[in-house]
Each structure stands twice: as C-alpha cells, then as structure tokens.
Design a protein around this motif. Structure first.
Motif, PDB file in Angstrom:
ATOM      1  N   PRO A   8       8.044 155.320  44.332  1.00  0.00           N
ATOM      2  CA  PRO A   8       8.071 156.776  44.532  1.00  0.00           C
ATOM      3  C   PRO A   8       6.682 157.401  44.544  1.00  0.00           C
ATOM      4  O   PRO A   8       6.509 158.510  45.018  1.00  0.00           O
ATOM      5  CB  PRO A   8       8.896 157.278  43.350  1.00  0.00           C
ATOM      6  N   GLU A   9       5.685 156.674  44.051  1.00  0.00           N
ATOM      7  CA  GLU A   9       4.318 157.200  43.978  1.00  0.00           C
ATOM      8  C   GLU A   9       3.556 156.971  45.287  1.00  0.00           C
ATOM      9  O   GLU A   9       3.078 157.907  45.912  1.00  0.00           O
ATOM     10  CB  GLU A   9       3.576 156.542  42.810  1.00  0.00           C
ATOM     11  N   CYS A  10       3.447 155.707  45.718  1.00  0.00           N
ATOM     12  CA  CYS A  10       2.617 155.386  46.887  1.00  0.00           C
ATOM     13  C   CYS A  10       3.427 155.133  48.163  1.00  0.00           C
ATOM     14  O   CYS A  10       2.859 154.960  49.230  1.00  0.00           O
ATOM     15  CB  CYS A  10       1.709 154.187  46.596  1.00  0.00           C
ATOM     16  N   LYS A  11       4.750 155.085  48.033  1.00  0.00           N
ATOM     17  CA  LYS A  11       5.677 154.916  49.166  1.00  0.00           C
ATOM     18  C   LYS A  11       5.605 153.533  49.821  1.00  0.00           C
ATOM     19  O   LYS A  11       6.127 153.334  50.904  1.00  0.00           O
ATOM     20  CB  LYS A  11       5.466 155.994  50.241  1.00  0.00           C
ATOM     21  N   ASN A  12       4.966 152.552  49.150  1.00  0.00           N
ATOM     22  CA  ASN A  12       4.947 151.181  49.646  1.00  0.00           C
ATOM     23  C   ASN A  12       6.122 150.415  49.052  1.00  0.00           C
ATOM     24  O   ASN A  12       6.659 150.793  48.005  1.00  0.00           O
ATOM     25  CB  ASN A  12       3.637 150.478  49.244  1.00  0.00           C
ATOM     26  N   GLU A  13       6.507 149.330  49.709  1.00  0.00           N
ATOM     27  CA  GLU A  13       7.589 148.511  49.197  1.00  0.00           C
ATOM     28  C   GLU A  13       7.084 147.683  48.018  1.00  0.00           C
ATOM     29  O   GLU A  13       6.013 147.094  48.065  1.00  0.00           O
ATOM     30  CB  GLU A  13       8.145 147.602  50.287  1.00  0.00           C
ATOM     31  N   VAL A  14       7.869 147.655  46.948  1.00  0.00           N
ATOM     32  CA  VAL A  14       7.528 146.887  45.749  1.00  0.00           C
ATOM     33  C   VAL A  14       7.999 145.447  45.954  1.00  0.00           C
ATOM     34  O   VAL A  14       9.127 145.215  46.385  1.00  0.00           O
ATOM     35  CB  VAL A  14       8.199 147.498  44.493  1.00  0.00           C
ATOM     36  N   ASP A  15       7.133 144.489  45.645  1.00  0.00           N
ATOM     37  CA  ASP A  15       7.465 143.075  45.754  1.00  0.00           C
ATOM     38  C   ASP A  15       8.368 142.695  44.587  1.00  0.00           C
ATOM     39  O   ASP A  15       7.920 142.613  43.446  1.00  0.00           O
ATOM     40  CB  ASP A  15       6.190 142.233  45.741  1.00  0.00           C
ATOM     41  N   LEU A  16       9.652 142.469  44.878  1.00  0.00           N
ATOM     42  CA  LEU A  16      10.614 142.162  43.824  1.00  0.00           C
ATOM     43  C   LEU A  16      10.767 140.660  43.599  1.00  0.00           C
ATOM     44  O   LEU A  16      11.574 140.251  42.767  1.00  0.00           O
ATOM     45  CB  LEU A  16      11.975 142.784  44.170  1.00  0.00           C
ATOM     46  N   SER A  17       9.990 139.839  44.307  1.00  0.00           N
ATOM     47  CA  SER A  17      10.115 138.389  44.160  1.00  0.00           C
ATOM     48  C   SER A  17       9.732 137.919  42.751  1.00  0.00           C
ATOM     49  O   SER A  17      10.175 136.865  42.306  1.00  0.00           O
ATOM     50  CB  SER A  17       9.262 137.662  45.204  1.00  0.00           C
ATOM     51  N   LYS A  18       8.929 138.723  42.044  1.00  0.00           N
ATOM     52  CA  LYS A  18       8.543 138.386  40.674  1.00  0.00           C
ATOM     53  C   LYS A  18       9.662 138.686  39.676  1.00  0.00           C
ATOM     54  O   LYS A  18       9.554 138.351  38.507  1.00  0.00           O
ATOM     55  CB  LYS A  18       7.295 139.176  40.271  1.00  0.00           C
ATOM     56  N   TYR A  19      10.716 139.337  40.140  1.00  0.00           N
ATOM     57  CA  TYR A  19      11.814 139.768  39.273  1.00  0.00           C
ATOM     58  C   TYR A  19      13.144 139.234  39.803  1.00  0.00           C
ATOM     59  O   TYR A  19      13.966 139.988  40.328  1.00  0.00           O
ATOM     60  CB  TYR A  19      11.853 141.295  39.192  1.00  0.00           C
ATOM     61  N   PRO A  20      13.394 137.916  39.670  1.00  0.00           N
ATOM     62  CA  PRO A  20      14.601 137.330  40.267  1.00  0.00           C
ATOM     63  C   PRO A  20      15.903 137.792  39.617  1.00  0.00           C
ATOM     64  O   PRO A  20      16.950 137.797  40.256  1.00  0.00           O
ATOM     65  CB  PRO A  20      14.405 135.826  40.086  1.00  0.00           C
ATOM     66  N   ASN A  21      15.867 138.195  38.355  1.00  0.00           N
ATOM     67  CA  ASN A  21      17.080 138.619  37.644  1.00  0.00           C
ATOM     68  C   ASN A  21      17.035 140.105  37.337  1.00  0.00           C
ATOM     69  O   ASN A  21      17.305 140.534  36.223  1.00  0.00           O
ATOM     70  CB  ASN A  21      17.235 137.805  36.346  1.00  0.00           C
TER      71      ASN A  21
END
Length: 56
Positions: A8-21
């Motif tokens: 919501p701050e920079c409008k870039n996609e967050v890499d969720l690969s570090k958070y598998p669960n």
C-alpha cells in the motif's frame, strides 16, 4: 494457489515466495520500500495488508 500482494506504500508487488505458509496475522516486509505489513485477509489469492511500520 498463487497469492499476490501489492504494497500500500510503494504500490509494488511484494515477493511472497519467502512466506510459503502465509496466514492472516502474519507480518511480512515489502522488499522494495522496507515497510512492514500485517496480513489482514487472504481472499481468492489476493493478500490484503495493513501497514505496521513505515520501515526504512
């Protein structure tokens, strides 16, 4: 199912690969701007977050 999250701050996609669960209540970090986000909802692969800390 692939999940996606937009910071919501920079409008870039967050890499969720570090958070598998990933679950509601988890705290994640935007790799682009350093903002800390809390997961508020996961609906049909869309991860909704709220800013916890402004970061760097």
């Amino acid at each position: 199912m692939n999940k996606n999250c937009v910071c919501p701050e920079c409008k870039n996609e967050v890499d969720l690969s570090k958070y598998p669960n990933l679950e509601v209540g988890n705290v994640i970090e935007c790799q682009m701007c350093g903002v800390t986000l809390e997961v508020k909802n996961i609906n049909e692969g869309k991860v909704e977050t709220e800013i916890v800390d402004e970061g760097k």
